[in-house]
Design a protein around this motif. Structure first.
Motif, PDB file in Angstrom:
ATOM      1  N   ALA A  96      -0.684   4.828  -1.629  1.00 37.93           N
ATOM      2  CA  ALA A  96      -1.078   4.165  -0.372  1.00 37.93           C
ATOM      3  C   ALA A  96      -0.215   2.927  -0.135  1.00 37.93           C
ATOM      4  O   ALA A  96       0.239   2.672   0.995  1.00 37.93           O
ATOM      5  CB  ALA A  96      -2.554   3.785  -0.421  1.00 37.93           C
ATOM      6  N   LEU A  97       0.025   2.156  -1.206  1.00 37.49           N
ATOM      7  CA  LEU A  97       0.847   0.948  -1.067  1.00 37.49           C
ATOM      8  C   LEU A  97       2.295   1.307  -0.746  1.00 37.49           C
ATOM      9  O   LEU A  97       2.943   0.631   0.062  1.00 37.49           O
ATOM     10  CB  LEU A  97       0.770   0.105  -2.346  1.00 37.49           C
ATOM     11  CG  LEU A  97      -0.520  -0.693  -2.537  1.00 37.49           C
ATOM     12  CD1 LEU A  97      -0.661  -1.183  -3.968  1.00 37.49           C
ATOM     13  CD2 LEU A  97      -0.569  -1.883  -1.579  1.00 37.49           C
ATOM     14  N   GLN A  99       3.281   3.856   0.913  1.00 33.81           N
ATOM     15  CA  GLN A  99       3.274   4.257   2.320  1.00 33.81           C
ATOM     16  C   GLN A  99       3.257   3.014   3.214  1.00 33.81           C
ATOM     17  O   GLN A  99       3.965   2.938   4.218  1.00 33.81           O
ATOM     18  CB  GLN A  99       2.049   5.141   2.569  1.00 33.81           C
ATOM     19  CG  GLN A  99       1.969   5.756   3.944  1.00 33.81           C
ATOM     20  CD  GLN A  99       3.214   6.559   4.298  1.00 33.81           C
ATOM     21  OE1 GLN A  99       3.611   7.446   3.557  1.00 33.81           O
ATOM     22  NE2 GLN A  99       3.853   6.233   5.409  1.00 33.81           N
ATOM     23  N   GLN A 100       2.433   2.038   2.816  1.00 35.68           N
ATOM     24  CA  GLN A 100       2.330   0.791   3.590  1.00 35.68           C
ATOM     25  C   GLN A 100       3.669   0.044   3.592  1.00 35.68           C
ATOM     26  O   GLN A 100       4.086  -0.492   4.624  1.00 35.68           O
ATOM     27  CB  GLN A 100       1.220  -0.082   2.985  1.00 35.68           C
ATOM     28  CG  GLN A 100       0.704  -1.161   3.935  1.00 35.68           C
ATOM     29  CD  GLN A 100      -0.354  -2.053   3.302  1.00 35.68           C
ATOM     30  OE1 GLN A 100      -0.831  -1.789   2.201  1.00 35.68           O
ATOM     31  NE2 GLN A 100      -0.722  -3.112   4.002  1.00 35.68           N
ATOM     32  N   THR A 103       6.040   1.802   6.010  1.00 39.29           N
ATOM     33  CA  THR A 103       5.668   1.496   7.395  1.00 39.29           C
ATOM     34  C   THR A 103       6.118   0.088   7.779  1.00 39.29           C
ATOM     35  O   THR A 103       6.680  -0.134   8.855  1.00 39.29           O
ATOM     36  CB  THR A 103       4.133   1.620   7.570  1.00 39.29           C
ATOM     37  OG1 THR A 103       3.748   2.931   7.160  1.00 39.29           O
ATOM     38  CG2 THR A 103       3.709   1.386   9.007  1.00 39.29           C
ATOM     39  N   LEU A 104       5.872  -0.872   6.882  1.00 36.41           N
ATOM     40  CA  LEU A 104       6.248  -2.258   7.161  1.00 36.41           C
ATOM     41  C   LEU A 104       7.770  -2.419   7.233  1.00 36.41           C
ATOM     42  O   LEU A 104       8.277  -3.174   8.068  1.00 36.41           O
ATOM     43  CB  LEU A 104       5.659  -3.192   6.091  1.00 36.41           C
ATOM     44  CG  LEU A 104       4.164  -3.473   6.232  1.00 36.41           C
ATOM     45  CD1 LEU A 104       3.597  -4.072   4.951  1.00 36.41           C
ATOM     46  CD2 LEU A 104       3.901  -4.429   7.398  1.00 36.41           C
ATOM     47  N   GLN A 107       8.778  -1.404  10.564  1.00 41.51           N
ATOM     48  CA  GLN A 107       8.398  -2.428  11.547  1.00 41.51           C
ATOM     49  C   GLN A 107       9.367  -3.601  11.535  1.00 41.51           C
ATOM     50  O   GLN A 107       9.717  -4.142  12.587  1.00 41.51           O
ATOM     51  CB  GLN A 107       6.980  -2.928  11.271  1.00 41.51           C
ATOM     52  CG  GLN A 107       5.905  -1.962  11.732  1.00 41.51           C
ATOM     53  CD  GLN A 107       4.500  -2.514  11.475  1.00 41.51           C
ATOM     54  OE1 GLN A 107       4.335  -3.710  11.275  1.00 41.51           O
ATOM     55  NE2 GLN A 107       3.522  -1.646  11.473  1.00 41.51           N
TER      56      GLN A 107
ATOM     57  N   GLN B  98       1.862  -4.804  -4.038  1.00 41.61           N
ATOM     58  CA  GLN B  98       1.051  -5.715  -3.219  1.00 41.61           C
ATOM     59  C   GLN B  98       1.875  -6.937  -2.818  1.00 41.61           C
ATOM     60  O   GLN B  98       1.777  -7.425  -1.692  1.00 41.61           O
ATOM     61  CB  GLN B  98      -0.207  -6.147  -3.997  1.00 41.61           C
ATOM     62  CG  GLN B  98      -1.274  -5.057  -4.024  1.00 41.61           C
ATOM     63  CD  GLN B  98      -2.457  -5.405  -4.924  1.00 41.61           C
ATOM     64  OE1 GLN B  98      -2.318  -6.173  -5.883  1.00 41.61           O
ATOM     65  NE2 GLN B  98      -3.606  -4.824  -4.641  1.00 41.61           N
ATOM     66  N   VAL B 101       4.271  -5.845  -0.109  1.00 41.73           N
ATOM     67  CA  VAL B 101       3.558  -5.717   1.173  1.00 41.73           C
ATOM     68  C   VAL B 101       3.375  -7.097   1.803  1.00 41.73           C
ATOM     69  O   VAL B 101       3.630  -7.285   2.995  1.00 41.73           O
ATOM     70  CB  VAL B 101       2.188  -5.014   0.968  1.00 41.73           C
ATOM     71  CG1 VAL B 101       1.277  -5.226   2.166  1.00 41.73           C
ATOM     72  CG2 VAL B 101       2.392  -3.520   0.725  1.00 41.73           C
ATOM     73  N   GLN B 105       4.900  -8.221   5.327  1.00 38.67           N
ATOM     74  CA  GLN B 105       4.009  -8.644   6.415  1.00 38.67           C
ATOM     75  C   GLN B 105       4.472  -9.977   6.993  1.00 38.67           C
ATOM     76  O   GLN B 105       4.451 -10.182   8.202  1.00 38.67           O
ATOM     77  CB  GLN B 105       2.564  -8.735   5.906  1.00 38.67           C
ATOM     78  CG  GLN B 105       1.893  -7.369   5.850  1.00 38.67           C
ATOM     79  CD  GLN B 105       0.555  -7.380   5.130  1.00 38.67           C
ATOM     80  OE1 GLN B 105       0.298  -8.245   4.290  1.00 38.67           O
ATOM     81  NE2 GLN B 105      -0.291  -6.408   5.429  1.00 38.67           N
ATOM     82  N   ALA B 136       1.016  -3.199  12.946  1.00 42.33           N
ATOM     83  CA  ALA B 136      -0.067  -3.922  12.281  1.00 42.33           C
ATOM     84  C   ALA B 136      -0.054  -5.366  12.700  1.00 42.33           C
ATOM     85  O   ALA B 136       0.135  -6.255  12.002  1.00 42.33           O
ATOM     86  CB  ALA B 136       0.068  -3.765  10.766  1.00 42.33           C
TER      87      ALA B 136
END
Lengths: 136, 136
Positions: A96-97, A99-100, A103-104, A107, B98, B101, B105, B136
């Motif tokens: 999941a991380l 994938q995140q 995605t980021l 972006q 983490q 991410v 972000q 997001a």
């Protein structure tokens, strides 16, 4: 992950792990500082099912005492994740991380392209290096 | 994670897990489809040390046969990660992701602010909703 007043509650009472294993909690019990009498038994139940008490004890013993609290916490996390998701365990969290992150990263690229495009449209000039090469 | 031609190599030869455990590989061996004769023994050695053979067998047996290959792969990954890093195991990977991410972000926020700023400076107008509220 450490118990505020050692493993057991009242003096002589077993820690959470020994309570689960229905055995006497020795003074040098490797689990006692990390599995409290209150909620430690439920945490240890997961560890016992996934790793086995003996493997978990070996694992803690091979780590320096100052690092055992972290090791107990991560082993508990892995065990609980494996019980929740027997196929992927905590690797589901890693997927999941990942994938995140993907995605980021998309972006960030998109936003940077937009900065460059906006600057070019505004002044016909080149975007500053900071605008396009910042981070990633 | 599956062996191309069952667990054993030549007919009657043990799979990687049974080779490691020095036992006869039964026809219904739960490990055989996932631990090849070639490199399966080394993978199983990590699983044996961290989870124990019996816990690993139970874990695979409680998963549907179609999901066992994934389960074997994630258990192998977790075991190898725990041997490399006895304190954090594969949770070290989760922490690193983490952190990645959080960094990304921040980069997305920064880039979006820059888009809005550039658009405002260029035309004095408001940035389009897509420019600031994308993703997001």
């Amino acid at each position: 992950m450490a118990c505020s007043a050692g493993g057991g509650g009242a003096p002589g009472s077993p820690c959470g792990a020994c309570k689960f294993l229905r055995r006497k909690c020795a003074a040098e019990c490797v689990f006692a500082p990390h599995f409290c009498a209150e909620d430690g038994a439920a945490q240890f139940a997961a560890i016992h099912k996934v790793f086995g008490a003996s493997n978990a004890a070996k694992l803690l013993q091979q780590v320096a005492p100052g690092d055992r609290s972290e090791a107990a916490a991560t082993v508990t996390y892995e065990a609980q994740a494996r019980l929740r998701d027997p196929i992927y365990g905590c690797v589901a969290h890693i997927f999941a991380l990942q994938q995140q992150v993907a995605t980021l990263q998309m972006q960030v690229l998109k936003a940077k392209a937009q900065v460059a495009q906006t600057m070019a449209a505004a002044g016909g000039g080149k975007p500053s290096p900071a605008a396009v090469a910042d981070g990633a």
